[in-house]
Design an enzyme around this catalytic site. Structure first.
Site, PDB file in Angstrom:
ATOM      1  N   THR A  66       0.851  -1.191   0.000  1.00 46.05           N
ATOM      2  CA  THR A  66       0.000   0.000   0.000  1.00 46.05           C
ATOM      3  C   THR A  66       0.884   1.236   0.000  1.00 46.05           C
ATOM      4  OG1 THR A  66      -0.101  -0.049   2.422  1.00 46.05           O
ATOM      5  CG2 THR A  66      -1.884  -1.124   1.239  1.00 46.05           C
ATOM      6  N   SER A  87       4.996   9.168  10.303  1.00 45.93           N
ATOM      7  CA  SER A  87       3.895   8.505   9.609  1.00 45.93           C
ATOM      8  C   SER A  87       4.107   8.569   8.103  1.00 45.93           C
ATOM      9  CB  SER A  87       2.566   9.180   9.956  1.00 45.93           C
ATOM     10  OG  SER A  87       2.454  10.435   9.298  1.00 45.93           O
ATOM     11  N   LYS A  88       3.294   7.811   7.372  1.00 46.56           N
ATOM     12  CA  LYS A  88       3.393   7.804   5.910  1.00 46.56           C
ATOM     13  C   LYS A  88       3.091   9.180   5.331  1.00 46.56           C
ATOM     14  CE  LYS A  88       2.844   3.112   4.224  1.00 46.56           C
ATOM     15  NZ  LYS A  88       2.139   2.253   3.267  1.00 46.56           N
ATOM     16  N   ARG A  89       2.391  10.010   6.088  1.00 45.24           N
ATOM     17  CA  ARG A  89       2.048  11.348   5.582  1.00 45.24           C
ATOM     18  C   ARG A  89       3.213  12.325   5.691  1.00 45.24           C
ATOM     19  NH1 ARG A  89      -2.347   9.503   8.227  1.00 45.24           N
ATOM     20  NH2 ARG A  89      -1.737  10.490  10.194  1.00 45.24           N
TER      21      ARG A  89
END
Length: 491
Positions: free
Chosen positions: A16, A260-262
């Site tokens: 993902t 985080s991925k953000r």
């Protein structure tokens, strides 16, 4: 728990989005542990979430691991005795295990609706009790189950947790104990029959005979549930042993929040695009929770493998420091042999997006200036602005640099410098002597005298060593650029 013989570890990401540096750190520690112990690295894809998983992300994962040099012994493209290594291709297996757990009394059907669960959780919280699942469907009579079915309820499957504490020794954190009230029965199969991560992950670990589970701290709370499931799988003859668990520290970003991925700095692709070397990035990521020695930050992957022990991992959160990552990468760039450095910069120098026309790129000039560039780069993508003066028809126009360097009297200095450069032998030592002599005639030391020459020729106040740059650029282009600067100054 498993011992250290015949080590089998796994790296099992979900396909993902873009790969995350925290994910890479987990892969690195597993890989280093496997290589240190002479064990096996299993690469497995957890792609049971069709709504979030994508083939593009799957291919990115494989490409990223190949770029990093983290090879695997079993998994996609390699195969192995426990294939297939994609969970989406193992659904019948999970269905079979779930049925055996139900038949053996280790799991049961739960008919509670989401609304009922929410109501009971709120009541538990209000009464000061743990708000996890309360065991409502643990012991249903056949009549109660039939009544729920008659209402059209579709049950999930829950695993039946034992009523005693679960204690295990974490390889990073030491002995940990979880009490029953804090680890309630949990779902392992959705109402539509789809298996959940809570089932497929430990089942795959069991069937693939994983001996050590090294993963992020965020998964620590699921460990007692998995240990209980393992005991059931052993009793059913599906698993051989409970693996040893080691939970790696959080990687923290700005404001001491979990990266985080953000967060932009979490994307592996960002570092690859900027021109981090795989060995430089991996060296830095290894320091997020581990160190080779108290006084050594720079080392090779081979040195890491030789020394790596999961017991040496620090359980405290590790802060991601971009400046330190860049500094370590710069050290690794300087450690490249010259030919490798020349080749490594190729993608930026010869790319369609380079600031000069392809026909203006001069490989010989690049190879001549490369040794001077190698000592100054932080990331490989910096190379274009360091050498653009060689390949652009004219130097870049940077008004700030021009204003800073071209002081009153610069025209007279440049005129004298041009005369002496034109008469000089064309090598760095002679060119330096020419500019030094020009400066002395105007009462200037070398630093002040060379600034206008640098901006006239390269367009910038800082860059590669000036006289080596002039030598590579050549007499004709150098003098032509000084002439153009004089025209601008006297216009």
């Amino acid at each position: 728990m498993a011992n250290a013989t015949n080590v089998r570890v796994r790296f099992c990401p979900s396909p993902t989005g873009n790969p995350h540096v925290g994910l890479v750190r987990t892969a690195l520690f597993n890989w280093a542990f496997a290589r240190h112990t002479g064990g096996t690295m299993v690469f497995r894809i957890e792609d049971t979430d069709a709504a979030r998983d994508s083939e593009e992300s799957y291919n990115q994962l494989l490409d990223s691991l190949r770029w990093l040099g983290l090879d695997w012994d079993e998994g996609p493209e390699v195969g192995g005795p426990h294939a297939p290594y994609r969970q989406s291709q193992r659904m019948d297996l999970y269905k079979d295990v779930a049925q055996k757990l139900l038949d053996g009394g280790y799991a049961y059907y739960c008919y509670c609706s989401t609304e009922e669960l929410d109501t009971r959780r709120e009541a538990a919280r209000a009464a000061g009790r743990p708000s996890g699942y309360d065991g409502h469907c643990r012991v249903l009579t056949a009549e109660q189950a039939e009544a729920y079915k008659a209402e059209g309820r579709e049950p999930i499957v829950r695993f039946r947790m034992p009523d005693e504490p679960i204690t295990f020794t974490d390889l990073v954190r030491g002995e940990l104990t979880f009490t029953p009230e804090n680890v309630p029965d949990y779902g392992i199969v959705r109402a539509n029959g789809a298996p959940l991560y809570t089932l497929v992950n430990p089942v795959d670990d069991a069937l693939m005979e994983i001996t050590h589970v090294l993963r992020g701290e965020d998964l620590l709370s699921s460990t007692p549930r998995q240990i209980a499931l393992y005991k059931a799988l052993i009793e059913l003859g599906i698993a051989k042993e409970i693996p040893s668990f080691g939970h790696l520290p959080y990687v923290m970003g700005e404001g001491n929040k979990k990266l985080s991925k953000r967060d932009p700095q979490s994307s592996l692709n960002l570092y690859r695009e900027r021109g981090f070397l795989p060995e430089g990035l991996l060296n830095y990521l290894s320091l997020l929770g581990w160190s080779l020695a108290p006084d050594r930050d720079i080392f090779s992957l081979d040195e890491m493998v030789a020394a790596f022990d999961i017991a040496d991992v620090n359980p405290n959160p590790a802060r991601f420091d971009l400046k330190k990552a860049e500094s370590i990468n710069a050290d690794h760039i300087r450690m490249l042999d010259p030919k490798t450095f020349v080749e490594a910069c190729g993608p930026w120098l010869k790319a369609p997006g380079a600031p000069w026309a392809p026909e203006d790129f001069d490989q010989a000039a690049w190879e001549a200036i490369a040794p001077h560039a190698q000592t100054r780069l932080t990331v490989l993508s910096d190379i274009t602005q360091n050498v653009d003066f060689l390949f652009l028809p004219e130097p870049v126009e940077d008004e700030a640099s021009w204003t800073k360097a071209m002081k009153e009297g610069s025209d007279a200095l440049l005129k004298t410098a041009r005369e002496k450069l034109a008469a000089a032998d064309w090598n760095a030592e002679a060119l330096k002597a020419a500019v030094l002599a020009a400066g002395e005639e105007h009462g200037l030391k070398l630093g002040k005298a060379q600034a206008p020459v640098r901006v006239a020729v390269t367009g910038r106040t800082v860059g590669l060593p000036l006289f080596e740059s002039l030598e590579v650029l050549g007499r004709e282009k150098t003098l032509a650029r000084v002439d153009r600067a004089l025209e601008k100054l006297t216009a």
